[in-house]
Design a protein around this motif. Structure first.
Motif, mmCIF file in Angstrom:
data_model
loop_
_atom_site.group_PDB
_atom_site.id
_atom_site.type_symbol
_atom_site.label_atom_id
_atom_site.label_comp_id
_atom_site.label_asym_id
_atom_site.label_seq_id
_atom_site.Cartn_x
_atom_site.Cartn_y
_atom_site.Cartn_z
ATOM 1 N N MET A 1 -27.404 7.587 11.484
ATOM 2 C CA MET A 1 -26.680 7.870 10.250
ATOM 3 C C MET A 1 -25.274 7.299 10.377
ATOM 4 O O MET A 1 -24.704 7.240 11.464
ATOM 5 N N ARG A 2 -24.715 6.905 9.229
ATOM 6 C CA ARG A 2 -23.338 6.416 9.203
ATOM 7 C C ARG A 2 -22.601 7.117 8.058
ATOM 8 O O ARG A 2 -23.150 7.275 6.969
ATOM 9 N N LEU A 3 -21.374 7.555 8.315
ATOM 10 C CA LEU A 3 -20.590 8.170 7.252
ATOM 11 C C LEU A 3 -20.448 7.204 6.088
ATOM 12 O O LEU A 3 -20.218 6.003 6.276
ATOM 13 N N ASN A 4 -20.564 7.737 4.884
ATOM 14 C CA ASN A 4 -20.427 6.930 3.685
ATOM 15 C C ASN A 4 -19.042 6.294 3.622
ATOM 16 O O ASN A 4 -18.056 6.891 4.076
ATOM 17 N N HIS A 5 -18.964 5.091 3.043
ATOM 18 C CA HIS A 5 -17.684 4.376 3.027
ATOM 19 C C HIS A 5 -16.617 5.092 2.214
ATOM 20 O O HIS A 5 -15.423 4.834 2.370
ATOM 21 N N ARG A 6 -17.031 6.023 1.340
ATOM 22 C CA ARG A 6 -16.054 6.763 0.538
ATOM 23 C C ARG A 6 -15.511 7.997 1.254
ATOM 24 O O ARG A 6 -14.574 8.637 0.772
ATOM 25 N N VAL A 7 -16.097 8.358 2.377
ATOM 26 C CA VAL A 7 -15.673 9.549 3.107
ATOM 27 C C VAL A 7 -14.395 9.243 3.887
ATOM 28 O O VAL A 7 -14.281 8.206 4.554
ATOM 29 N N VAL A 30 -18.482 20.910 18.121
ATOM 30 C CA VAL A 30 -19.726 20.251 18.508
ATOM 31 C C VAL A 30 -20.046 19.110 17.548
ATOM 32 O O VAL A 30 -20.374 17.988 17.956
ATOM 33 N N ALA A 31 -19.940 19.379 16.243
ATOM 34 C CA ALA A 31 -20.241 18.353 15.248
ATOM 35 C C ALA A 31 -19.270 17.183 15.358
ATOM 36 O O ALA A 31 -19.660 16.016 15.204
ATOM 37 N N ARG A 32 -18.008 17.476 15.623
ATOM 38 C CA ARG A 32 -17.014 16.404 15.741
ATOM 39 C C ARG A 32 -17.350 15.480 16.910
ATOM 40 O O ARG A 32 -17.202 14.268 16.819
ATOM 41 N N ARG A 33 -17.821 16.055 18.011
ATOM 42 C CA ARG A 33 -18.170 15.235 19.172
ATOM 43 C C ARG A 33 -19.425 14.388 18.909
ATOM 44 O O ARG A 33 -19.574 13.302 19.459
ATOM 45 N N LEU A 34 -20.317 14.911 18.062
ATOM 46 C CA LEU A 34 -21.539 14.169 17.767
ATOM 47 C C LEU A 34 -21.289 12.970 16.860
ATOM 48 O O LEU A 34 -22.039 11.991 16.896
ATOM 49 N N LEU A 35 -20.256 13.057 16.016
ATOM 50 C CA LEU A 35 -19.911 11.949 15.123
ATOM 51 C C LEU A 35 -18.962 11.006 15.846
ATOM 52 O O LEU A 35 -17.750 11.178 15.823
ATOM 53 N N VAL A 36 -19.503 10.003 16.467
ATOM 54 C CA VAL A 36 -18.697 9.067 17.242
ATOM 55 C C VAL A 36 -18.464 7.810 16.403
ATOM 56 O O VAL A 36 -19.409 7.069 16.111
ATOM 57 N N GLY A 37 -17.205 7.605 16.007
ATOM 58 C CA GLY A 37 -16.898 6.432 15.194
ATOM 59 C C GLY A 37 -17.606 6.435 13.861
ATOM 60 O O GLY A 37 -17.919 5.363 13.311
ATOM 61 N N GLY A 38 -17.860 7.635 13.323
ATOM 62 C CA GLY A 38 -18.551 7.731 12.039
ATOM 63 C C GLY A 38 -20.048 7.551 12.136
ATOM 64 O O GLY A 38 -20.737 7.501 11.114
ATOM 65 N N ILE A 39 -20.590 7.456 13.337
ATOM 66 C CA ILE A 39 -22.029 7.272 13.553
ATOM 67 C C ILE A 39 -22.626 8.545 14.152
ATOM 68 O O ILE A 39 -22.046 9.150 15.054
ATOM 69 N N LEU A 40 -23.765 8.951 13.635
ATOM 70 C CA LEU A 40 -24.496 10.099 14.172
ATOM 71 C C LEU A 40 -25.895 9.645 14.549
ATOM 72 O O LEU A 40 -26.631 9.125 13.701
ATOM 73 N N ARG A 41 -26.261 9.840 15.801
ATOM 74 C CA ARG A 41 -27.609 9.501 16.251
ATOM 75 C C ARG A 41 -28.455 10.778 16.285
ATOM 76 O O ARG A 41 -28.112 11.731 16.972
ATOM 77 N N GLU A 56 -27.352 15.595 2.428
ATOM 78 C CA GLU A 56 -27.406 16.365 1.187
ATOM 79 C C GLU A 56 -26.061 16.395 0.483
ATOM 80 O O GLU A 56 -25.995 16.424 -0.746
ATOM 81 N N ASN A 57 -24.979 16.382 1.245
ATOM 82 C CA ASN A 57 -23.641 16.347 0.645
ATOM 83 C C ASN A 57 -23.258 14.967 0.128
ATOM 84 O O ASN A 57 -22.219 14.815 -0.517
ATOM 85 N N GLY A 58 -24.074 13.969 0.421
ATOM 86 C CA GLY A 58 -23.733 12.615 0.013
ATOM 87 C C GLY A 58 -22.628 12.014 0.858
ATOM 88 O O GLY A 58 -21.940 11.092 0.431
ATOM 89 N N MET A 59 -22.474 12.517 2.083
ATOM 90 C CA MET A 59 -21.397 12.056 2.957
ATOM 91 C C MET A 59 -21.864 11.039 3.999
ATOM 92 O O MET A 59 -21.029 10.403 4.641
ATOM 93 N N ALA A 60 -23.151 10.908 4.197
ATOM 94 C CA ALA A 60 -23.674 9.971 5.187
ATOM 95 C C ALA A 60 -24.923 9.298 4.634
ATOM 96 O O ALA A 60 -25.582 9.818 3.729
ATOM 97 N N ASP A 61 -25.234 8.136 5.195
ATOM 98 C CA ASP A 61 -26.397 7.363 4.778
ATOM 99 C C ASP A 61 -27.193 6.927 6.002
ATOM 100 O O ASP A 61 -26.606 6.612 7.046
ATOM 101 N N PRO A 62 -28.520 6.879 5.890
ATOM 102 C CA PRO A 62 -29.319 6.378 7.004
ATOM 103 C C PRO A 62 -29.037 4.886 7.230
ATOM 104 O O PRO A 62 -28.819 4.138 6.267
ATOM 105 N N VAL A 63 -29.023 4.478 8.477
ATOM 106 C CA VAL A 63 -28.940 3.051 8.801
ATOM 107 C C VAL A 63 -30.359 2.505 8.764
ATOM 108 O O VAL A 63 -31.199 2.878 9.586
ATOM 109 N N LEU A 64 -30.625 1.641 7.799
ATOM 110 C CA LEU A 64 -32.003 1.219 7.531
ATOM 111 C C LEU A 64 -32.683 0.645 8.765
ATOM 112 O O LEU A 64 -33.837 0.959 9.058
#
Length: 456
Positions: A1-7, A30-41, A56-64
């Motif tokens: 997952m990658r944080l949306n460009h508008r976030v 914990v969540a902050r550590r998981l989001l590294v550079g806006g990427i969540l694996r 669901e919040n529209g804050m992240a998008d799957p990396v196709l």
């Protein structure tokens, strides 16, 4: 997952601002550590829950490219067709082999030509006894589908054999019901006129370069039915048969209302044969506008041409007055709003700074939406008002120039700024005309009324 460009990431990664609609989210350590550079694996239950929340919040998008291939996905392609056998032949040839295709002939005048093309490509032909429109034709094909997924593709489209498999990767998320690619213009030799160049950069079907969740009030709020891939079990009968326009918007909003996710995936592209003759082009834009009335009857304020808060309306009206007191009053309204927002952000390290940023973003959005009302949805009233008000004329001129400059830069159009600006205004006039025609015919102004909301 990658944080949306508008976030926007604030407070050293502890606060996220964005989503659809805009919200403030406080991350645990914990969540902050998981989001590294806006990427969540996504690797376990914890990351899966965080990913689901951000999606669901529209804050992240799957990396196709990171989504698993849907190797066992069974797909049927449904093509609604009415004449245009050459375009249909081009589409069927682009699909590749080994895929089931149903072509629904919606009372073509050139039936034999359509039948010849369908037979040559080994597709299944369904002839309708009466013309029912694109929505009804798609539904007629859908009723014959026995596969898990269905792709609706219009006959004036061209796709790649990889289009459907790549889009199908999104169904790794069981909550996804519908996904669509980015639609670009089909470039053909000798058709590079100014309308074609404008459509290539600013087509109504091109929803931009960034992925997004799709639902009412989101940055991407609808998907064109020209090319869609859907989970059959989610469709519940498909499109609304009685809608000849905006049936795709209606379907997306009904799915979102039932809790399904709808995705826009610009990493996959399909091509559409845009209208390039000015008369056809303006007529199509007007036709699109007429659909706003039907949507307003079905979906209420979701179709509002602008969504504004009470404080932003007051600030914009002060600026439109163009008096000596305009800037101080608008500034005072914004400052009070920023203080009120900051009081609700106690968990932030810099609540006042965040409140000012949110207020500024809200005011910019309100000004942009006001300009769109004046130039697009309300243009007949704007013309009348400009006959009597010099201040309104100045405001309209400023809005028109600002909009043309911003859109020209955003879209990287190959068209020069002057012709782009003219095309942009014609686009607005045609669409706005359609909205008014729908409102007059339906005897309702619902599609013309903004949604003014109090401070949340």
């Amino acid at each position: 997952m990658r944080l949306n460009h508008r976030v926007r990431v604030k407070d050293d990664g502890r606060v996220l601002v964005g989503g659809a609609p805009t919200r403030v989210v406080y991350l645990s350590e914990v969540a902050r550590r998981l989001l590294v550079g806006g990427i969540l694996r996504v690797t376990d239950d914890t990351t899966e829950r965080l990913a689901d929340r951000l999606l669901e919040n529209g804050m992240a998008d799957p990396v196709l490219a990171a989504l698993p291939a849907a190797a066992d996905a069974s797909v049927t392609v449904v093509v609604p067709a009415r004449d245009r056998p050459a375009a249909l032949d081009r589409l069927l040839g682009s699909l590749g082999s080994g895929i089931e295709v149903i072509v629904v002939d919606d009372q073509s005048l050139r039936r034999d030509d359509i039948a010849h093309v369908v037979g040559r490509h080994g597709a299944r032909l369904v002839r309708l006894p009466i013309n029912v429109g694109p929505a009804g034709a798609r539904n007629a094909g859908l009723r014959l589908v026995s596969s898990e997924y269905v792709a609706f593709i219009d006959s004036d489209m061209v796709v790649d054999p990889n289009t459907i498999p790549m889009l199908a990767r999104h169904f790794a998320d069981p909550a996804v019901a519908l996904v669509a690619p980015r639609i670009a213009g089909l470039v053909e030799h000798g058709r590079a006129g100014w309308v074609s160049q404008y459509e290539e950069a600013r087509s109504s079907l091109d929803l931009g370069r960034y992925p997004s969740i799709v639902r009412p009030r989101a940055p991407v709020s609808w998907l064109p039915a020209a090319c869609l891939l859907a989970r059959v079990e989610a469709l519940d009968g498909g499109f609304s048969d009685d809608m000849r326009v905006a049936e795709d918007v209606d379907l997306v909003w009904r799915l979102a209302g039932r809790g399904w996710r709808v995705r826009y995936e610009p990493a996959v592209q399909a091509q559409h044969e845009h209208r390039v003759r000015i008369g056809d082009w303006l007529a199509r834009k007007t036709f699109y506008g007429t659909g706003a009335h039907s949507l307003a009857l079905r979906h209420g304020h979701n179709v509002a041409p602008a969504v504004l808060s009470a404080w932003s309306v007051a600030a914009v009206l002060a600026l439109l007055a163009q008096r000596r007191w305009s800037l101080p009053v608008a500034g005072a309204i914004s400052a009070i709003t920023a203080v009120r927002i900051a009081s609700k952000l106690g968990r932030s390290s810099h609540p006042m700074r965040l409140g000012l940023w949110l207020t500024g973003s809200g005011l910019v959005s309100a000004l942009a939406q006001t300009g769109e009302l004046l130039l697009r949805h309300w243009w007949p009233m704007t013309v009348v008002g400009c006959l009597f008000s010099k201040r309104l004329r100045r405001a309209v001129l400023a809005a028109a120039i600002a909009d043309a400059v911003v859109e020209h830069r955003r879209t990287d159009s190959a068209l020069d700024p002057v012709r782009f600006g003219v095309a942009r205004r014609l686009d607005d006039l045609a669409y706005g005309t359609g909205v008014w025609l729908g409102a007059v015919r339906g005897r309702s102004a619902k599609a013309l009324l903004p949604d003014v909301r109090s401070l949340r």
